[in-house]
Design a protein around this motif. Structure first.
Motif, PDB file in Angstrom:
ATOM      1  N   LYS A  89     -16.516 -14.561   1.471  1.00  0.00           N
ATOM      2  CA  LYS A  89     -15.504 -15.666   1.023  1.00  0.00           C
ATOM      3  C   LYS A  89     -16.940 -16.867   0.828  1.00  0.00           C
ATOM      4  O   LYS A  89     -16.536 -18.256   0.629  1.00  0.00           O
ATOM      5  CB  LYS A  89     -15.673 -15.278   2.813  1.00  0.00           C
ATOM      6  N   LEU A  90     -18.610 -16.420   1.281  1.00  0.00           N
ATOM      7  CA  LEU A  90     -19.470 -17.224   0.446  1.00  0.00           C
ATOM      8  C   LEU A  90     -19.140 -17.744  -0.504  1.00  0.00           C
ATOM      9  O   LEU A  90     -19.550 -18.992  -1.523  1.00  0.00           O
ATOM     10  CB  LEU A  90     -20.736 -16.663   1.279  1.00  0.00           C
ATOM     11  N   LEU A  91     -18.918 -17.169  -1.543  1.00  0.00           N
ATOM     12  CA  LEU A  91     -18.841 -16.982  -3.083  1.00  0.00           C
ATOM     13  C   LEU A  91     -17.546 -17.621  -3.627  1.00  0.00           C
ATOM     14  O   LEU A  91     -17.854 -17.382  -4.997  1.00  0.00           O
ATOM     15  CB  LEU A  91     -18.566 -15.410  -3.584  1.00  0.00           C
ATOM     16  N   GLU A  92     -16.904 -18.320  -2.705  1.00  0.00           N
ATOM     17  CA  GLU A  92     -15.236 -18.636  -2.951  1.00  0.00           C
ATOM     18  C   GLU A  92     -14.802 -18.189  -3.352  1.00  0.00           C
ATOM     19  O   GLU A  92     -14.119 -18.300  -4.764  1.00  0.00           O
ATOM     20  CB  GLU A  92     -16.002 -20.475  -3.577  1.00  0.00           C
ATOM     21  N   VAL A  93     -14.749 -16.385  -3.427  1.00  0.00           N
ATOM     22  CA  VAL A  93     -13.228 -15.400  -4.367  1.00  0.00           C
ATOM     23  C   VAL A  93     -12.272 -15.373  -3.545  1.00  0.00           C
ATOM     24  O   VAL A  93     -12.875 -14.931  -2.210  1.00  0.00           O
ATOM     25  CB  VAL A  93     -13.858 -14.233  -4.770  1.00  0.00           C
ATOM     26  N   PRO A  94     -11.254 -15.630  -3.211  1.00  0.00           N
ATOM     27  CA  PRO A  94     -10.039 -15.817  -3.050  1.00  0.00           C
ATOM     28  C   PRO A  94     -10.151 -13.653  -2.633  1.00  0.00           C
ATOM     29  O   PRO A  94     -10.256 -12.811  -3.367  1.00  0.00           O
ATOM     30  CB  PRO A  94      -9.126 -15.790  -3.359  1.00  0.00           C
ATOM     31  N   VAL A  95      -9.545 -13.455  -1.555  1.00  0.00           N
ATOM     32  CA  VAL A  95      -9.633 -12.046  -1.175  1.00  0.00           C
ATOM     33  C   VAL A  95      -7.960 -11.804  -1.018  1.00  0.00           C
ATOM     34  O   VAL A  95      -7.240 -12.087   0.180  1.00  0.00           O
ATOM     35  CB  VAL A  95     -10.028 -11.520  -0.046  1.00  0.00           C
ATOM     36  N   SER A  96      -8.018 -10.159  -1.700  1.00  0.00           N
ATOM     37  CA  SER A  96      -6.527  -9.647  -1.717  1.00  0.00           C
ATOM     38  C   SER A  96      -6.731  -8.562  -0.598  1.00  0.00           C
ATOM     39  O   SER A  96      -7.930  -7.387  -1.290  1.00  0.00           O
ATOM     40  CB  SER A  96      -6.148  -9.817  -2.889  1.00  0.00           C
ATOM     41  N   LEU A  97      -5.759  -7.954   0.069  1.00  0.00           N
ATOM     42  CA  LEU A  97      -6.190  -6.470   0.745  1.00  0.00           C
ATOM     43  C   LEU A  97      -5.171  -5.912   0.316  1.00  0.00           C
ATOM     44  O   LEU A  97      -3.329  -6.558   0.850  1.00  0.00           O
ATOM     45  CB  LEU A  97      -6.462  -7.049   1.938  1.00  0.00           C
ATOM     46  N   ASN A  98      -5.173  -4.887   0.176  1.00  0.00           N
ATOM     47  CA  ASN A  98      -3.551  -3.488   0.258  1.00  0.00           C
ATOM     48  C   ASN A  98      -3.582  -3.032   0.866  1.00  0.00           C
ATOM     49  O   ASN A  98      -4.737  -2.041   1.042  1.00  0.00           O
ATOM     50  CB  ASN A  98      -3.766  -2.713  -1.431  1.00  0.00           C
ATOM     51  N   THR A  99      -2.841  -2.653   1.623  1.00  0.00           N
ATOM     52  CA  THR A  99      -2.496  -2.518   2.478  1.00  0.00           C
ATOM     53  C   THR A  99      -1.626  -2.151   3.552  1.00  0.00           C
ATOM     54  O   THR A  99      -0.280  -1.873   3.243  1.00  0.00           O
ATOM     55  CB  THR A  99      -3.202  -3.136   4.349  1.00  0.00           C
ATOM     56  N   ASN A 100      -1.413  -0.930   4.500  1.00  0.00           N
ATOM     57  CA  ASN A 100       0.141  -0.073   4.816  1.00  0.00           C
ATOM     58  C   ASN A 100       0.829  -0.507   5.720  1.00  0.00           C
ATOM     59  O   ASN A 100       1.903   0.153   6.322  1.00  0.00           O
ATOM     60  CB  ASN A 100       0.003   1.376   4.611  1.00  0.00           C
ATOM     61  N   LEU A 101      -0.077  -1.262   5.747  1.00  0.00           N
ATOM     62  CA  LEU A 101      -0.063  -2.528   7.371  1.00  0.00           C
ATOM     63  C   LEU A 101       0.915  -2.127   9.524  1.00  0.00           C
ATOM     64  O   LEU A 101       1.240  -2.312   9.417  1.00  0.00           O
ATOM     65  CB  LEU A 101       1.884  -2.896   7.197  1.00  0.00           C
ATOM     66  N   THR A 102       0.155  -0.644   8.973  1.00  0.00           N
ATOM     67  CA  THR A 102       0.376   0.603  10.192  1.00  0.00           C
ATOM     68  C   THR A 102      -0.598  -0.214  10.966  1.00  0.00           C
ATOM     69  O   THR A 102      -0.452   0.213  11.748  1.00  0.00           O
ATOM     70  CB  THR A 102       0.681   1.301   9.971  1.00  0.00           C
TER      71      THR A 102
END
Length: 235
Positions: A89-102
């Motif tokens: 986040k300090l690099l101002e890059v948006p973050v995407s997370l691929n998760t199975n949500l469990t």
């Protein structure tokens, strides 16, 4: 953190986006169609050199839409992941997370800390696609539904992927999942193709459940009738 590596520029991990993709090891599921089975089983993994990763990410940041973390199941290492996301986040890059949500509690902690800008998940229907005995699979399905609630509560944009298989009543579960969503989302239909690659593995599984051409067409039509944006991954 245990990783199997990263790719500084990828055009296939989030629909329509360019990502810097990191693969983390370990998973709490045994999906019979998983093509990242070595990562899920923790094979061929090594400790992440965070300094090298962040330096390469900074160099690639002007090319990408997201820093995307997938697996396996990244939330198996959620404490370290949260620290990494804070650094990204300090690099101002948006973050995407691929998760199975469990793994819902850690997911909510990351969202509450504003460390995730986009979620990708598979709606595995029916729960037997988790590759686990019936009762644990049903429990994980209920956790997945709670995960959808959390994503909606925090209004995180969502890529909802649906693995499509033959021989299952998937629509009941798909409808149940869609009812939980109150956030910006779209659906990517992923037809299951090729032999299953993870344990418990039975090559007969694919002959019964892969190449669902008819099922894909039916699901696409039903979803579009509900006004859902639908994309189809390549066969």
């Amino acid at each position: 953190m245990l990783t199997s590596g990263w790719k500084s520029v990828s055009m296939v991990d989030v629909h329509g986006k360019v990502t810097f993709t990191l693969w983390l090891c370990g998973c709490n599921l045994k999906c019979p169609f998983c093509h990242n089975w070595r990562i899920a089983e923790g094979l061929d993994c090594f400790p992440l050199d965070r300094k090298v990763l962040v330096e390469e990410l900074e160099s690639s940041s002007f090319l990408i839409d997201y820093f995307h973390v997938t697996g396996g199941e990244p939330l198996m290492q959620w404490r370290e992941l949260g620290s990494l996301f804070a650094e990204v986040k300090l690099l101002e890059v948006p973050v995407s997370l691929n998760t199975n949500l469990t793994i819902v509690g850690p997911l909510e902690k990351l969202l509450k800390a504003n460390l995730v800008d986009h979620i990708a998940t598979d709606l595995k229907a029916p729960p037997k696609l988790y590759g686990l005995p019936e009762r644990p699979a049903e429990r994980l399905w209920n956790l997945f539904l709670r995960g959808l609630d959390v994503v909606s509560d925090y209004e995180i944009p969502l890529e909802l992927r649906i693995p499509v298989a033959k021989g299952f009543n998937q629509w009941f579960y798909i409808e149940e999942g869609l009812r939980r969503l109150n956030t910006d989302f779209y659906v990517v239909l992923n037809p299951l193709v090729g032999k299953p690659l993870t344990n418990p593995r039975d090559e007969d599984w694919c002959s019964k459940h892969c190449w669902p051409e008819k099922e894909v067409k039916v699901l696409k039509t039903k979803l579009e009738e509900l006004g859902v944006r639908v994309y189809l991954s390549d066969f």
